[in-house]
Design an enzyme around this catalytic site. Structure first.
Site, PDB file in Angstrom:
ATOM      1  CG  PHE A 104      -1.891  -1.007   1.403  1.00 54.49           C
ATOM      2  CD1 PHE A 104      -3.174  -0.838   0.898  1.00 54.49           C
ATOM      3  CD2 PHE A 104      -1.592  -2.197   2.068  1.00 54.49           C
ATOM      4  CE1 PHE A 104      -4.137  -1.824   1.052  1.00 54.49           C
ATOM      5  CE2 PHE A 104      -2.549  -3.195   2.224  1.00 54.49           C
ATOM      6  CZ  PHE A 104      -3.824  -3.008   1.709  1.00 54.49           C
ATOM      7  CG  ASP A 105       0.784   5.949  -1.447  1.00 54.93           C
ATOM      8  OD1 ASP A 105       1.942   6.247  -1.114  1.00 54.93           O
ATOM      9  OD2 ASP A 105      -0.129   6.780  -1.582  1.00 54.93           O
ATOM     10  CG  LEU A 106       0.811   6.436   5.028  1.00 54.83           C
ATOM     11  CD1 LEU A 106       0.047   5.347   5.771  1.00 54.83           C
ATOM     12  CD2 LEU A 106       1.986   6.918   5.867  1.00 54.83           C
ATOM     13  CG  ASP A 107       0.760  10.830   2.905  1.00 51.31           C
ATOM     14  OD1 ASP A 107       0.440  10.371   4.010  1.00 51.31           O
ATOM     15  OD2 ASP A 107       1.702  11.622   2.750  1.00 51.31           O
ATOM     16  CG  ASP A 117      -3.119   8.623  -3.489  1.00 55.43           C
ATOM     17  OD1 ASP A 117      -3.330   9.821  -3.236  1.00 55.43           O
ATOM     18  OD2 ASP A 117      -2.002   8.097  -3.317  1.00 55.43           O
TER      19      ASP A 117
END
Length: 216
Positions: free
Chosen positions: A8-11, A163
């Site tokens: 996963f990306d975070l932000d 995202d």
């Protein structure tokens, strides 16, 4: 090939830091360049590394700008970060089902840890690759490759969720499957142009997608 690993990306993916990021950019840029930047001007800065962004604005002040940004970001973190619906439950369920899960982010480790602790996601992730751990940032494959190595996972058994186009292209460059999140600030159509394998309308959409992939 079955999927056993989710990165996963975070932000903007696991936690909603959009207002924090926008406010941090506006504070920093309006301190140094008063009245030159509005909200819509800083939206393109979400995704690339701070170094890349500030280099294009003023090569001579990069470190100064990064320091100012990070100070504001740190000071206002907990008041401006919000949760996304179904994220916690989905990651919890992935762990329960035995998936390996990791985070690949272009943030510095200190603020990554603040975000994970605030959202209570810190209990789930054994592997977190930050900008402090790599030479190249997404979309270069290095951060994903490092996470996969630490998780003892193969690219063809992994899915990258993010995202931003840096996440999708980064996954493609590393050889993973990719899933884009429709709640991106940049809009669904923006991410569809990069041809992710899947589009999530909420994080819990991941569960049936993985179930279907691993059934076939």
């Amino acid at each position: 090939m079955k999927i056993n690993t989710v990165l996963f990306d975070l932000d903007g993916t696991l936690i909603n830091t959009n207002e924090l990021i926008i406010s941090s950019f506006l504070h920093t840029l309006n301190t140094y360049y008063p009245d030159q930047y509005k909200r819509e001007d800083v939206l393109p800065f979400i995704g690339p590394s701070l170094h890349d962004t500030f280099s294009k604005i003023d090569e001579s002040k990069v470190e100064e700008l990064i320091t100012s940004y990070r100070q504001f970001n740190h000071d206002h973190h907990d008041e401006l970060v919000e949760e996304y619906e179904t994220v916690y439950e989905t990651v919890q369920e992935l762990k329960k089902q035995g998936y390996k899960v990791g985070i690949v982010t272009t943030k510095a480790r200190q603020t990554v840890e603040m975000g994970l602790k605030l959202s209570k996601l810190d209990e789930f992730f054994d592997v977190v690759v930050t900008i402090d751990d790599v030479e190249h940032v997404k979309p270069h494959p290095e951060p994903l490759q490092k996470a996969l190595q630490l998780l003892d996972a193969k690219p063809e058994e992994a899915l990258m969720v993010g995202d931003n186009h840096h996440d999708i292209v980064g996954g493609q460059n590393a050889g993973t499957k990719t899933a884009a999140v429709s709640w991106t600030l940049k809009g669904r159509a923006y991410l569809e142009a990069y041809k992710p394998d899947f589009m999530l309308d909420k994080m819990s959409d991941l569960l049936p997608i993985l179930s279907d992939m691993n059934r076939s």
